[in-house]
Design an enzyme around this catalytic site. Structure first.
Site, mmCIF file in Angstrom:
data_model
loop_
_atom_site.group_PDB
_atom_site.id
_atom_site.type_symbol
_atom_site.label_atom_id
_atom_site.label_comp_id
_atom_site.label_asym_id
_atom_site.label_seq_id
_atom_site.Cartn_x
_atom_site.Cartn_y
_atom_site.Cartn_z
ATOM 1 N N TYR A 1 0.874 -1.172 0.000
ATOM 2 C CA TYR A 1 0.000 0.000 0.000
ATOM 3 C C TYR A 1 0.911 1.221 0.000
ATOM 4 O O TYR A 1 1.782 1.347 0.875
ATOM 5 C CB TYR A 1 -0.886 0.030 1.232
ATOM 6 C CG TYR A 1 -1.943 -1.051 1.290
ATOM 7 C CD1 TYR A 1 -3.263 -0.772 0.954
ATOM 8 C CD2 TYR A 1 -1.640 -2.344 1.709
ATOM 9 C CE1 TYR A 1 -4.249 -1.749 1.008
ATOM 10 C CE2 TYR A 1 -2.614 -3.336 1.774
ATOM 11 C CZ TYR A 1 -3.910 -3.024 1.420
ATOM 12 O OH TYR A 1 -4.881 -3.996 1.480
ATOM 13 N N PRO B 1 -12.382 -0.095 -0.890
ATOM 14 C CA PRO B 1 -11.578 -1.320 -0.942
ATOM 15 C C PRO B 1 -10.249 -1.249 -0.206
ATOM 16 O O PRO B 1 -9.541 -2.264 -0.137
ATOM 17 C CB PRO B 1 -11.363 -1.530 -2.446
ATOM 18 C CG PRO B 1 -11.461 -0.147 -3.030
ATOM 19 C CD PRO B 1 -12.480 0.569 -2.195
ATOM 20 N N TYR C 1 -7.293 -6.008 10.038
ATOM 21 C CA TYR C 1 -6.992 -6.440 8.664
ATOM 22 C C TYR C 1 -7.235 -7.931 8.490
ATOM 23 O O TYR C 1 -7.792 -8.361 7.472
ATOM 24 C CB TYR C 1 -5.538 -6.085 8.319
ATOM 25 C CG TYR C 1 -5.227 -6.171 6.839
ATOM 26 C CD1 TYR C 1 -5.436 -5.081 6.000
ATOM 27 C CD2 TYR C 1 -4.715 -7.344 6.275
ATOM 28 C CE1 TYR C 1 -5.138 -5.151 4.658
ATOM 29 C CE2 TYR C 1 -4.418 -7.418 4.928
ATOM 30 C CZ TYR C 1 -4.641 -6.320 4.114
ATOM 31 O OH TYR C 1 -4.352 -6.396 2.762
#
Length: 393
Positions: free
Chosen positions: A204, A296, A388
């Site tokens: 990310y 998302p 997560y």
């Protein structure tokens, strides 16, 4: 008129509807699945690929986990790129061993279709003009048009797993339903390419030019995203322009190792947070995107649908096998409690990593301070990791 009699009618032949049908069938509970699109269309959707442990366990319980366990990639962590460097979130280390499975939603759906076929499950495609009737009656029913004729299914319960634009949520009276929505002022341009992933785990990236994500579907299939304005169109971006912009948002050593290639699929997805309450009206239960949408960033969309299916599966099982309706009666409350936690996490991840179009240097510094704190605090990393990998059902 063609008539059916069943216990549960499931509207929506995506992964959540198929998973519920498969789980119920294995417990002797009858259902039929109604899907507007063709099977080829459903299997052509490019969607998420990070599965929480809860969904992995449900796939195994449904008898659909063999190929997932064989071909899926277990990930014990992921990276966040910022200020030209990579910092790793150790999911397993921060949670006592919890991991995620990288396995594409298309493959999940394919496995579920194969299982439904093997067990003779009823999945009807090309279903149009679906209408829900008698939702507060003892025996509701569903009517639809298919192959030029009218069809009807009488049932005990209806599950609306037909997505954000489906008929199920719209069948709840407006004075009963409350909708919460936040629309984000940017989208994700995604590219699927037949190239090896740039890293063994997901990356990310938070960058002044905007967010980026390096994801994967397998050892030879990669999925990449960059943040773009909502005014952009996928056709505005050539493959070369996409790869060049992605590289700008990654640390130099990562960009240098990125293997590029022709895009297999390219699309732009808008981002929104959305919740509809309640998730039950009479004998209608909402599940998945029919009831909630998450951005998302936190990899929660399919996984949140799976938690709805978990609650429904156990609720129907207790109702039919044990004569206990407590699970169904508490479904909306249980599901929404987990939904809002996932909404919060996805909202936080989105705000942490994206560049707001109207943002300024102060916003960027605050984001960086948040990241600096995250990587200086074991407790903060444990909180991120716990969310997560998936909160417990």
């Amino acid at each position: 008129m063609t008539s059916y009699k069943t216990q549960v009618v499931i509207i929506g032949g995506g992964p959540s509807g198929l998973l519920l049908s498969q789980l119920l069938h294995r417990k002797g509970i009858d259902s039929i699945v109604l899907e507007k699109r063709s099977r080829e269309h459903v299997l052509g959707r490019i969607r998420a690929g990070v599965l929480e442990q809860g969904l992995v366990a449900l796939m195994r319980e449904a008898g659909c986990g063999a190929r997932m366990d064989r071909e899926g990639e277990t990930h014990e962590g992921f990276y966040i790129a910022h200020q030209g460097r990579l910092d790793r979130i150790n999911l397993a280390g921060a949670t006592g061993g919890a991991t995620v499975m990288v396995y594409g939603q298309t493959e999940v759906t394919r496995d579920l279709y194969a299982a439904r076929d093997e067990m003779g499950g009823v999945v009807l495609h090309g279903v149009e003009d679906v209408e829900l009737h008698g939702l507060r009656d003892t025996r509701p029913y569903v009517t639809w048009q298919q192959d030029g004729g009218t069809h009807r299914a009488d049932c005990d319960f209806i599950v609306g797993a037909d997505g954000f634009h489906g008929v199920s949520r719209k069948s709840i009276p407006a004075d009963v339903l409350t909708e919460y929505e936040k629309v984000y002022p940017f989208g994700w341009l995604g590219v699927l390419s037949q190239t090896p992933p740039v890293a063994e785990e997901l990356i990310y990236a938070r960058h002044p030019r905007g967010f980026a994500l390096c994801s994967q579907r397998s050892k030879c299939l990669s999925r990449y995203y960059i943040q773009v304005p909502l005014s952009d169109r996928a056709e505005d971006w050539s493959d070369d322009a996409f790869w060049a912009e992605l590289k700008r948002r990654l640390p130099q050593d990562v960009a240098a190792g990125l293997q590029t290639g022709p895009s297999i699929e390219k699309s732009i997805a808008p981002l929104r947070s959305f919740v509809a309450e309640p998730m039950r009206y009479g004998n209608l239960f909402l599940a998945g995107d029919a009831a909630h949408i998450v951005p998302p960033t936190g990899a929660k969309g399919l996984n949140l649908a799976a938690s709805d299916i978990y609650y429904l599966y156990h609720g129907f099982q207790d109702h039919y096998l044990n004569g206990d309706s407590a699970g169904l009666d508490s479904y909306s409350q249980k599901a929404l409690a987990r939904v809002w936690k996932a909404e919060r996490f996805s909202w936080w991840m989105t705000n942490l990593l994206h560049r707001a179009p109207d943002g300024n240097d102060t916003d960027l510094r605050l984001q960086q301070a948040d990241l600096d704190y995250l990587f200086s605090s074991a407790a903060a990393q444990a909180s991120l990791a716990e969310n997560y990998v998936g909160l417990p059902y």
